[in-house]
Design a protein around this motif. Structure first.
Motif, PDB file in Angstrom:
ATOM      1  N   VAL A 174      34.352  48.271  66.733  1.00  0.00           N
ATOM      2  CA  VAL A 174      33.872  47.831  68.037  1.00  0.00           C
ATOM      3  C   VAL A 174      33.901  46.306  68.029  1.00  0.00           C
ATOM      4  O   VAL A 174      33.219  45.666  67.236  1.00  0.00           O
ATOM      5  CB  VAL A 174      32.435  48.333  68.318  1.00  0.00           C
ATOM      6  CG1 VAL A 174      31.949  47.804  69.657  1.00  0.00           C
ATOM      7  CG2 VAL A 174      32.382  49.852  68.281  1.00  0.00           C
ATOM      8  N   HIS A 175      34.724  45.735  68.901  1.00  0.00           N
ATOM      9  CA  HIS A 175      34.856  44.282  69.014  1.00  0.00           C
ATOM     10  C   HIS A 175      33.820  43.797  70.021  1.00  0.00           C
ATOM     11  O   HIS A 175      33.762  44.288  71.147  1.00  0.00           O
ATOM     12  CB  HIS A 175      36.261  43.904  69.469  1.00  0.00           C
ATOM     13  CG  HIS A 175      37.330  44.391  68.534  1.00  0.00           C
ATOM     14  ND1 HIS A 175      37.802  43.619  67.505  1.00  0.00           N
ATOM     15  CD2 HIS A 175      37.989  45.574  68.458  1.00  0.00           C
ATOM     16  CE1 HIS A 175      38.727  44.302  66.834  1.00  0.00           C
ATOM     17  NE2 HIS A 175      38.851  45.488  67.398  1.00  0.00           N
ATOM     18  N   ILE A 176      33.007  42.819  69.611  1.00  0.00           N
ATOM     19  CA  ILE A 176      31.910  42.332  70.442  1.00  0.00           C
ATOM     20  C   ILE A 176      32.229  40.917  70.916  1.00  0.00           C
ATOM     21  O   ILE A 176      32.572  40.047  70.117  1.00  0.00           O
ATOM     22  CB  ILE A 176      30.589  42.351  69.658  1.00  0.00           C
ATOM     23  CG1 ILE A 176      30.326  43.762  69.139  1.00  0.00           C
ATOM     24  CG2 ILE A 176      29.434  41.857  70.525  1.00  0.00           C
ATOM     25  CD1 ILE A 176      29.254  43.836  68.091  1.00  0.00           C
ATOM     26  N   TYR A 177      32.105  40.711  72.226  1.00  0.00           N
ATOM     27  CA  TYR A 177      32.397  39.413  72.840  1.00  0.00           C
ATOM     28  C   TYR A 177      31.280  39.012  73.785  1.00  0.00           C
ATOM     29  O   TYR A 177      30.629  39.869  74.387  1.00  0.00           O
ATOM     30  CB  TYR A 177      33.690  39.486  73.672  1.00  0.00           C
ATOM     31  CG  TYR A 177      34.942  39.614  72.867  1.00  0.00           C
ATOM     32  CD1 TYR A 177      35.658  38.490  72.476  1.00  0.00           C
ATOM     33  CD2 TYR A 177      35.437  40.860  72.509  1.00  0.00           C
ATOM     34  CE1 TYR A 177      36.826  38.607  71.743  1.00  0.00           C
ATOM     35  CE2 TYR A 177      36.602  40.989  71.768  1.00  0.00           C
ATOM     36  CZ  TYR A 177      37.290  39.855  71.396  1.00  0.00           C
ATOM     37  OH  TYR A 177      38.437  39.977  70.665  1.00  0.00           O
ATOM     38  N   HIS A 178      31.081  37.709  73.950  1.00  0.00           N
ATOM     39  CA  HIS A 178      30.326  37.172  75.072  1.00  0.00           C
ATOM     40  C   HIS A 178      31.384  36.830  76.105  1.00  0.00           C
ATOM     41  O   HIS A 178      32.375  36.152  75.796  1.00  0.00           O
ATOM     42  CB  HIS A 178      29.540  35.931  74.687  1.00  0.00           C
ATOM     43  CG  HIS A 178      28.286  36.249  73.956  1.00  0.00           C
ATOM     44  ND1 HIS A 178      27.502  35.300  73.371  1.00  0.00           N
ATOM     45  CD2 HIS A 178      27.652  37.427  73.716  1.00  0.00           C
ATOM     46  CE1 HIS A 178      26.455  35.865  72.805  1.00  0.00           C
ATOM     47  NE2 HIS A 178      26.533  37.159  72.994  1.00  0.00           N
TER      48      HIS A 178
END
Length: 110
Positions: A67-71
């Motif tokens: 799971v790639h997490i970004y703001h």
């Protein structure tokens, strides 16, 4: 999982539910597409204002446990002078731009 054309599929996770799907060769490309579709950013007219209020997006890479997490944030900008013909025909004067900042990768537990 990489397709024959080199693109990968990512699914946005919202409150643990799989919602929208985005495609890109890299996770950032899919995250930028997702950022432009965020709700509530149409009132921002500059990146600086929008960046002060980021939204966390989580993209699950299909075929993996990553799971790639970004703001992410988005803002409304004027359409460029060299806009394509279909934008000129429809008299489009504004476009939504987005940007992201990677926060990390998590692995799902089975």
């Amino acid at each position: 999982m990489v397709r024959e054309d080199g693109k990968r599929n990512f699914v946005m996770l919202e409150d643990g539910e799989k919602t929208k799907q985005f495609t890109g060769q890299m996770p950032r490309q899919a995250a930028l597409k997702a950022a432009r579709r965020l709700e509530g950013y149409d009132s921002y007219e500059s990146e600086e204002d929008a960046k002060d209020d980021p939204t966390e997006i989580r993209l699950l890479e299909r075929g993996t446990d990553r799971v790639h997490i970004y703001h992410a944030w988005a803002w409304t900008d004027t359409a460029p002078d060299d806009k394509p013909g279909w934008m000129q025909e429809n008299e489009v004067s504004a476009v939504t731009r987005g940007n992201v900042s990677k926060q990390g990768i998590e692995h799902l537990d089975d």
